[in-house]
Write an enzyme that holds these catalytic residues in place. Structure first.
Site, PDB file in Angstrom:
ATOM      1  N   THR A 208     -61.304 -69.059 -31.102  1.00  0.00           N
ATOM      2  CA  THR A 208     -60.087 -68.578 -30.462  1.00  0.00           C
ATOM      3  C   THR A 208     -60.011 -69.115 -29.035  1.00  0.00           C
ATOM      4  OG1 THR A 208     -60.088 -66.601 -31.791  1.00  0.00           O
ATOM      5  CG2 THR A 208     -59.074 -66.401 -29.624  1.00  0.00           C
ATOM      6  N   ARG A 236     -54.278 -60.671 -43.219  1.00  0.00           N
ATOM      7  CA  ARG A 236     -55.180 -60.003 -42.270  1.00  0.00           C
ATOM      8  C   ARG A 236     -54.760 -60.304 -40.825  1.00  0.00           C
ATOM      9  NH1 ARG A 236     -58.738 -62.116 -37.990  1.00  0.00           N
ATOM     10  NH2 ARG A 236     -60.478 -60.691 -37.780  1.00  0.00           N
ATOM     11  N   VAL A 237     -54.784 -59.289 -40.004  1.00  0.00           N
ATOM     12  CA  VAL A 237     -54.507 -59.489 -38.578  1.00  0.00           C
ATOM     13  C   VAL A 237     -55.731 -59.041 -37.794  1.00  0.00           C
ATOM     14  CG1 VAL A 237     -53.033 -58.810 -36.642  1.00  0.00           C
ATOM     15  CG2 VAL A 237     -52.025 -59.138 -38.905  1.00  0.00           C
ATOM     16  N   GLY A 238     -56.173 -59.892 -36.870  1.00  0.00           N
ATOM     17  CA  GLY A 238     -57.363 -59.566 -36.075  1.00  0.00           C
ATOM     18  C   GLY A 238     -57.003 -58.913 -34.750  1.00  0.00           C
ATOM     19  N   ASP A 239     -57.911 -59.011 -33.809  1.00  0.00           N
ATOM     20  CA  ASP A 239     -57.731 -58.355 -32.510  1.00  0.00           C
ATOM     21  C   ASP A 239     -56.819 -59.134 -31.563  1.00  0.00           C
ATOM     22  OD1 ASP A 239     -59.803 -60.349 -32.510  1.00  0.00           O
ATOM     23  OD2 ASP A 239     -60.241 -59.762 -30.445  1.00  0.00           O
ATOM     24  N   THR A 259     -62.757 -62.843 -27.697  1.00  0.00           N
ATOM     25  CA  THR A 259     -62.948 -63.651 -28.890  1.00  0.00           C
ATOM     26  C   THR A 259     -64.149 -63.110 -29.658  1.00  0.00           C
ATOM     27  OG1 THR A 259     -63.446 -65.856 -29.746  1.00  0.00           O
ATOM     28  CG2 THR A 259     -64.316 -65.339 -27.568  1.00  0.00           C
ATOM     29  N   GLY A 260     -64.072 -63.169 -30.968  1.00  0.00           N
ATOM     30  CA  GLY A 260     -65.203 -62.673 -31.747  1.00  0.00           C
ATOM     31  C   GLY A 260     -64.717 -62.056 -33.042  1.00  0.00           C
TER      32      GLY A 260
HETATM   33  N1  ASP Z   1     -61.021 -62.644 -32.706  1.00  0.00           N
HETATM   34  C1  ASP Z   1     -60.459 -63.556 -33.656  1.00  0.00           C
HETATM   35  C2  ASP Z   1     -60.063 -62.766 -34.891  1.00  0.00           C
HETATM   36  O1  ASP Z   1     -60.794 -61.907 -35.302  1.00  0.00           O
HETATM   37  C3  ASP Z   1     -61.376 -64.635 -34.062  1.00  0.00           C
HETATM   38  C4  ASP Z   1     -62.000 -65.402 -32.936  1.00  0.00           C
HETATM   39  O2  ASP Z   1     -62.111 -64.896 -31.823  1.00  0.00           O
HETATM   40  O3  ASP Z   1     -62.404 -66.553 -33.128  1.00  0.00           O
HETATM   41  O4  ASP Z   1     -59.044 -63.065 -35.449  1.00  0.00           O
END
Ligand code: ASP
Length: 343
Positions: A208, A236-239, A259-260
């Site tokens: 990210t 799916r939706v992330g953070d 990120t993570g």
């Molecule tokens: N945080 C992002 C997600 O979970 C992925 C990432 O940070 O690479 O969608």
């Protein structure tokens, strides 16, 4: 009562006279330079499993060069008097246009082999925010997030509705094929095989991108953009587009981009939690980011990291992975670009 408050005032005054190291903060980096006392800029290109030796020297140089390009572009904008929001958007667009990072052009694939992009941006002055999720055709989702913030009455738009709004506002629209890159496709096929063997989700690399800025008017802003996690479920939706999880900015405290492993960042409300620690416990920024990443996130079993900046230009960076692509301007106004944990 008056005496007590005078005493407290002087105690706080004395404490703030100490350096942040003396106050027990971990590694603190001051961004203020004599020429630009109140601007600061930090970018990241994701955290994850980046052991030394896993990148060829050429690839490593490419990553460093692109991070520096994005950093300097945002920083230059701030020097020219542009807003923190402008700087964040400018830098993230550069990273989105690069195939190196998991955002825009270089986004990872979902389990059904498509690309679904998420992004968000927040203005620390007004607490206005914009976010988009599940995007397939918009070249720069960070700009769409900004348009949602500035030209719609909403904070978040998803999928088709968001894409229609992008067209209406004249943003660059691309064929979904634009997002296909060989490296990500190979990564997708690798992860697919691993998943079929029930492998641990942690093997997929993050990437990210994000930026946080302090402009010369004292305003903070944060932005984050991603393709999500390799082989994520359709829908799916992330953070990243969740305000308070992957992105947060408040002039009273700090601006944060994360990120993570997104599910953990959502469950902890990571970005807002960091701001709250500064607001309610008056923690210095590095202590706040370390508490959330090194203690809370770790305890819950998540991994990743954050970049953050406060209203004085102090920055905090913390991650519990083997590396994090990150870059900032140091107190001499020079760029510092880092990848590994031990550098
Ligand atoms: N945080 C992002 C997600 O979970 C992925 C990432 O940070 O690479 O969608």
């Amino acid at each position: 009562m008056k005496k007590l408050s005078t005493l407290i005032f002087f105690a706080i005054f004395a404490i703030s006279g100490l350096s942040q190291k003396q106050r027990g903060g971990a590694e603190i980096k001051q961004l203020q330079s004599p020429q630009n006392p109140r601007i600061g800029f930090v970018v990241h290109g994701g955290a994850g499993v980046i052991p030394r030796g896993s990148l060829t020297p050429e690839k490593e140089a490419e990553y460093r060069q692109k991070l520096e390009e994005a950093l300097m572009a945002g920083y230059k904008a701030l020097q020219e008097g542009k807003s923190a929001l402008d700087a964040v958007e400018i830098a993230i667009r550069i990273l989105e246009d690069s195939p190196l990072f998991n955002a825009g052009k270089g986004a990872v694939f979902t389990a059904d082999g498509r690309v679904e992009l998420d992004a968000s941006i927040m203005d620390g002055k007004t607490l206005k925010a914009g976010a988009v999720a599940g995007i397939h055709t918009v070249k720069n989702p960070i700009s769409l997030a900004r348009v949602v913030m500035e030209k719609s009455p909403h904070v978040m738009l998803i999928g088709e509705g968001a894409e229609k709004f992008a067209v209406k506002n004249g943003l660059d629209i691309v064929d979904p094929k634009y997002f296909w890159t060989k490296e990500r496709w190979e990564q997708y096929e690798r992860v697919k095989k691993e998943r079929e063997k029930q492998a641990n989700q942690k093997t997929s690399k993050y990437g990210t991108v994000g930026a946080v800025a302090l402009d010369k008017y004292g305003n903070l802003a944060a932005g984050t953009s991603t393709g999500g996690m390799t082989y994520k479920m359709f829908g799916r939706v992330g953070d990243t587009p969740i305000i308070g999880a992957g992105t947060y900015a408040n002039n009273e405290t700090c601006a944060v981009s994360a990120t993570g492993w997104g599910e953990y960042f959502i469950r902890l409300g990571v970005a807002r939690d960091i701001s709250a620690l500064m607001e309610y416990r008056a923690l210095p920024i590095q202590q706040a980011v370390d508490l959330v990443i090194q203690q809370k996130l770790k305890k819950l079993g998540g991994d990743g990291g954050v970049i953050a900046i406060d209203k004085f230009g102090n920055i905090g960076i913390s991650f519990n992975t083997e590396g994090m692509y990150r870059a900032y301007i140091n107190s001499d106004g020079k760029p510092v670009v880092l990848i590994y944990k031990d550098e």
